[in-house]
Design an enzyme around this catalytic site. Structure first.
Site, PDB file in Angstrom:
ATOM      1  N   CYS A 163      35.461  40.542  41.780  1.00 40.13           N
ATOM      2  CA  CYS A 163      36.468  39.475  41.715  1.00 40.13           C
ATOM      3  C   CYS A 163      37.851  40.032  41.339  1.00 40.13           C
ATOM      4  CB  CYS A 163      36.003  38.366  40.769  1.00 40.13           C
ATOM      5  SG  CYS A 163      36.861  36.797  41.044  1.00 40.13           S
TER       6      CYS A 163
ATOM      7  N   HIS B 256      30.693  36.958  43.488  1.00 43.98           N
ATOM      8  CA  HIS B 256      29.987  37.181  42.224  1.00 43.98           C
ATOM      9  C   HIS B 256      28.489  37.421  42.452  1.00 43.98           C
ATOM     10  CE1 HIS B 256      33.084  36.326  39.144  1.00 43.98           C
ATOM     11  NE2 HIS B 256      33.649  35.655  40.146  1.00 43.98           N
TER      12      HIS B 256
ATOM     13  N   GLU C  92      26.401  38.478  40.404  1.00 39.40           N
ATOM     14  CA  GLU C  92      25.645  38.238  39.158  1.00 39.40           C
ATOM     15  C   GLU C  92      25.396  36.765  38.886  1.00 39.40           C
ATOM     16  OE1 GLU C  92      29.426  36.700  38.037  1.00 39.40           O
ATOM     17  OE2 GLU C  92      28.910  38.443  39.243  1.00 39.40           O
TER      18      GLU C  92
END
Length: 368
Positions: free
Chosen positions: A262, A346, A348
């Site tokens: 990001c 993202h 995660e």
């Protein structure tokens, strides 16, 4: 409790307040996720933003400390169509209304979120004010118009940790079959520009011993930990405004393997010589399709960003690796000769798909 949302273009929505009382200013954005509102609320990347959830019913499973992505609620304000005041979930510690009250964050429900989101899609994200105190339309619009926008603002300095620390909480509830559980054999320094905790859980799960340093740290301070690899985290605001971070990343690129997510991806792009630009209304949700240009596989990803790296400005030794299939914006890059790569989305995200979890394993292999 009456509440109003006023946008800088003069539009005013009237609804019911929840959470804290008062007023708050920020950039009004929207997130298309059906679940994961607590992860959204506690994601430091949302600092300075009033978040609208497009899914109409929010709060039905309450909140729990296990799902927090940082140590505080980070959004400037919260907008929902309908708030569930009595959650049904055995994991819930408290309802969403109480959670926002305790965090002193103002929320509004009962407005036409569909109309709001359509306006933001047509005209772009814009500044706004959410208030339960001042309910005068003209006054609210004037305040929204006077509020500075996101471009040129360094919000990273508002959310970075005050000092370095070792991540000692393991991978907790995140652990699943997607990522292998490896012993900690790689030393990683994670530069925190406003990092989500689940990134640290993922790094730990694939065998990294992680030390977190503030996003204001110098290259010498990072390298003093003698890491095997360096991670560049997500964070809020305009990447081009964080000059100190760009300078640090420039110095680190030739020294160690780097992986960015990001804002970390944007800072890496800027450090490599590319430029960034502000998107009209950004990408925020758990359902964004991305094509891996190296494998031609499609990944459904979770995203939260309002800026992007301009692919036409990438130097010759940097290749695009991922492309957003909705608008063809750049979602990943990799240096052709150095062990350096990053993604805009993202991998995660606990509240979203796990199609991109492999990137953490790739980072570990890069350190080998």
């Amino acid at each position: 409790m009456h509440a109003k949302l006023a946008l800088a273009d003069g539009t005013v929505f009237t609804g019911r307040g929840f959470g804290a009382t008062g007023e708050t200013l920020g950039e009004v954005v929207f997130n298309t996720s059906m679940a994961g509102y607590q992860e959204v609320l506690t994601d430091p990347s949302y600092t300075g933003q009033i978040v609208t959830m497009t899914y109409p019913l929010i709060g039905n499973y309450g909140t729990t400390a296990d799902d927090e992505e940082s140590n505080a609620v980070r959004v400037a304000g919260f907008i929902v169509r309908e708030l569930t005041r009595v959650p049904s979930n055995f994991r819930s510690d408290r309802d969403l209304d109480s959670y926002l009250k305790a965090s002193n964050v103002v929320g509004i429900e009962g407005i036409d979120t569909r109309a709001l989101v359509r306006r933001l899609r047509v005209r772009g994200s814009m500044n706004g004010i959410l208030s339960t105190a001042d309910l005068d339309d003209a006054s609210l619009v004037a305040k929204a118009r006077a509020f500075p926008g996101m471009e040129g603002r360094d919000l990273v300095s508002e959310v970075v940790p005050k000092q370095s620390f070792k991540w000692d909480k393991g991978f907790g509830a995140f652990a699943d079959h997607v990522l292998p559980h490896r012993p900690a054999t790689k030393k990683v320094v994670a530069i925190d520009y406003g990092m989500k905790w689940n990134i640290l859980r993922c790094l730990t799960q694939v065998g990294c011993d992680v030390t977190v340093v503030p996003g204001t740290a110098s290259a010498d301070e990072v390298l003093a930990h003698n890491p095997d690899g360096i991670f560049l985290s997500n964070g809020p605001g305009d990447p081009a405004a964080v000059g100190y971070a760009i300078n640090t990343v420039k110095q680190l690129i030739p020294k160690k393997p780097l992986f960015g997510i990001c804002l970390g991806h944007q800072l890496l792009g800027l450090a490599l010589g590319a430029s960034t630009f502000k998107l009209k209304f950004g990408h925020r949700g758990a359902n964004q399709p991305v094509r891996n240009e190296l494998t031609k596989q499609i990944e459904i990803t979770t995203q939260n960003h309002g800026f992007a790296v301009d692919p036409t400005t990438l130097p010759k030794d940097v290749q695009p690796t991922h492309i957003n299939l909705n608008d063809n914006t750049l979602e990943g890059l990799r240096h052709t000769t150095l062990p350096v790569f990053s993604v805009q989305y993202h991998p995660e995200a606990a509240a979203g798909p796990h199609d991109s979890s492999y990137l953490f394993e790739e980072f570990r292999k890069l350190m080998d």
